[in-house]
Motif scaffolding. Structure first.
Motif, PDB file in Angstrom:
ATOM      1  N   UNK A 131       0.825  -1.208   0.000  1.00 14.13           N
ATOM      2  CA  UNK A 131       0.000   0.000   0.000  1.00 14.13           C
ATOM      3  C   UNK A 131       0.860   1.260   0.000  1.00 14.13           C
ATOM      4  N   UNK A 132       2.098   1.135  -0.380  1.00 14.42           N
ATOM      5  CA  UNK A 132       3.005   2.277  -0.411  1.00 14.42           C
ATOM      6  C   UNK A 132       2.515   3.310  -1.419  1.00 14.42           C
ATOM      7  N   UNK A 133       2.831   4.576  -1.124  1.00 19.45           N
ATOM      8  CA  UNK A 133       2.504   5.676  -2.021  1.00 19.45           C
ATOM      9  C   UNK A 133       3.730   6.025  -2.852  1.00 19.45           C
ATOM     10  N   UNK A 134       3.523   6.099  -4.168  1.00 18.64           N
ATOM     11  CA  UNK A 134       4.622   6.396  -5.084  1.00 18.64           C
ATOM     12  C   UNK A 134       4.284   7.655  -5.871  1.00 18.64           C
ATOM     13  N   UNK A 135       5.205   8.601  -5.852  1.00 16.94           N
ATOM     14  CA  UNK A 135       5.054   9.843  -6.608  1.00 16.94           C
ATOM     15  C   UNK A 135       5.852   9.721  -7.901  1.00 16.94           C
ATOM     16  N   UNK A 136       5.174   9.881  -9.040  1.00 12.05           N
ATOM     17  CA  UNK A 136       5.816   9.839 -10.357  1.00 12.05           C
ATOM     18  C   UNK A 136       5.931  11.267 -10.861  1.00 12.05           C
ATOM     19  N   UNK A 137       7.163  11.732 -11.066  1.00  9.83           N
ATOM     20  CA  UNK A 137       7.417  13.071 -11.589  1.00  9.83           C
ATOM     21  C   UNK A 137       7.995  12.905 -12.993  1.00  9.83           C
ATOM     22  N   UNK A 138       7.154  13.122 -14.000  1.00  7.29           N
ATOM     23  CA  UNK A 138       7.552  12.951 -15.401  1.00  7.29           C
ATOM     24  C   UNK A 138       6.671  13.856 -16.247  1.00  7.29           C
ATOM     25  N   UNK A 139       7.265  14.518 -17.232  1.00  9.66           N
ATOM     26  CA  UNK A 139       6.486  15.446 -18.050  1.00  9.66           C
ATOM     27  C   UNK A 139       5.739  14.758 -19.190  1.00  9.66           C
ATOM     28  N   UNK A 140       5.977  13.489 -19.415  1.00  8.76           N
ATOM     29  CA  UNK A 140       5.308  12.767 -20.498  1.00  8.76           C
ATOM     30  C   UNK A 140       4.039  12.089 -19.961  1.00  8.76           C
ATOM     31  N   UNK A 141       2.857  12.560 -20.392  1.00  5.82           N
ATOM     32  CA  UNK A 141       1.606  11.969 -19.896  1.00  5.82           C
ATOM     33  C   UNK A 141       1.498  10.471 -20.174  1.00  5.82           C
ATOM     34  N   UNK A 142       2.048  10.000 -21.313  1.00  2.00           N
ATOM     35  CA  UNK A 142       1.968   8.573 -21.640  1.00  2.00           C
ATOM     36  C   UNK A 142       2.771   7.728 -20.645  1.00  2.00           C
ATOM     37  N   UNK A 143       3.929   8.229 -20.257  1.00  2.19           N
ATOM     38  CA  UNK A 143       4.757   7.503 -19.285  1.00  2.19           C
ATOM     39  C   UNK A 143       4.057   7.486 -17.933  1.00  2.19           C
ATOM     40  N   UNK A 144       3.525   8.642 -17.521  1.00  2.00           N
ATOM     41  CA  UNK A 144       2.805   8.688 -16.235  1.00  2.00           C
ATOM     42  C   UNK A 144       1.628   7.732 -16.234  1.00  2.00           C
ATOM     43  N   UNK A 145       0.872   7.690 -17.313  1.00  2.00           N
ATOM     44  CA  UNK A 145      -0.281   6.785 -17.385  1.00  2.00           C
ATOM     45  C   UNK A 145       0.165   5.334 -17.323  1.00  2.00           C
ATOM     46  N   UNK A 146       1.207   4.985 -18.081  1.00  2.00           N
ATOM     47  CA  UNK A 146       1.731   3.613 -18.084  1.00  2.00           C
ATOM     48  C   UNK A 146       2.196   3.214 -16.683  1.00  2.00           C
ATOM     49  N   UNK A 147       2.925   4.106 -16.023  1.00  2.00           N
ATOM     50  CA  UNK A 147       3.413   3.798 -14.678  1.00  2.00           C
ATOM     51  C   UNK A 147       2.256   3.746 -13.675  1.00  2.00           C
ATOM     52  N   UNK A 148       1.288   4.649 -13.802  1.00  2.00           N
ATOM     53  CA  UNK A 148       0.134   4.647 -12.899  1.00  2.00           C
ATOM     54  C   UNK A 148      -0.608   3.313 -12.988  1.00  2.00           C
ATOM     55  N   UNK A 149      -0.868   2.855 -14.213  1.00  2.00           N
ATOM     56  CA  UNK A 149      -1.588   1.587 -14.400  1.00  2.00           C
ATOM     57  C   UNK A 149      -0.756   0.419 -13.874  1.00  2.00           C
ATOM     58  N   UNK A 150       0.528   0.410 -14.208  1.00  2.00           N
ATOM     59  CA  UNK A 150       1.405  -0.696 -13.792  1.00  2.00           C
ATOM     60  C   UNK A 150       1.569  -0.759 -12.278  1.00  2.00           C
ATOM     61  N   UNK A 151       1.795   0.391 -11.656  1.00  2.00           N
ATOM     62  CA  UNK A 151       1.995   0.423 -10.208  1.00  2.00           C
ATOM     63  C   UNK A 151       0.685   0.160  -9.457  1.00  2.00           C
TER      64      UNK A 151
END
Length: 153
Positions: free
Chosen positions: A4-24
């Protein structure tokens, strides 16, 4: 550390953020996103994430600067995720406070394994403070502000 850890993704590419959000999120992690360095620092101060994923090529400031400012008040693990692949850039990020470095493009299974490894190594129960209070004086490290509260007479 639990899933249940919280992960902050700091990236300017919306596609990368979406991919990481779904994966994580599929692994049970809570994901917070930021598209700029300033937004990422603010989110880190407010959310106190267990882990940060940081791109070095941000539109408002270099990721190395974000890392330097973050390390002034936070010890949360940082996983750099960047297209910068030279040894010198990796060494600079690791010496600057990053805990790990993954080069884009990347395999999601290796990325998730690195996330799990960093979360296992993270100190548990450690409280990160982005603001310090000394009586009427408040110092906000994330926003680099200070405030002196007036005392009533």
């Amino acid at each position: 550390m639990s899933q249940t850890a919280t992960i902050l993704v700091i990236d300017d590419e919306p596609q990368i953020r979406k991919f990481l959000r779904i994966s994580l999120a599929s692994q049970g992690y809570k994901v917070i996103e930021a598209g700029t360095g300033a937004e990422g620092l603010a989110q880190a101060a407010v959310s106190k994430p267990d882990l940060l994923v940081l791109d070095l090529g941000l539109p408002d400031m270099d990721g190395q600067q974000v890392l330097r400012e973050l390390r002034e008040w936070s010890s949360a693990p940082v996983l750099v995720l960047s297209v910068r692949a030279s040894e010198g850039q990796k060494v600079q990020a690791l010496d600057g406070g990053a805990n790990d470095y993954v080069t884009k493009p990347f395999g999601i299974q290796e990325f998730l394994a690195r996330v799990r490894a960093l979360l296992r190594q993270a100190p548990t129960g450690e409280v990160q403070q982005a603001a310090l209070n000394f009586g009427p004086l408040m110092i906000d490290l994330a926003y680099r502000r200070r405030r002196l509260w007036a005392r009533p007479f």
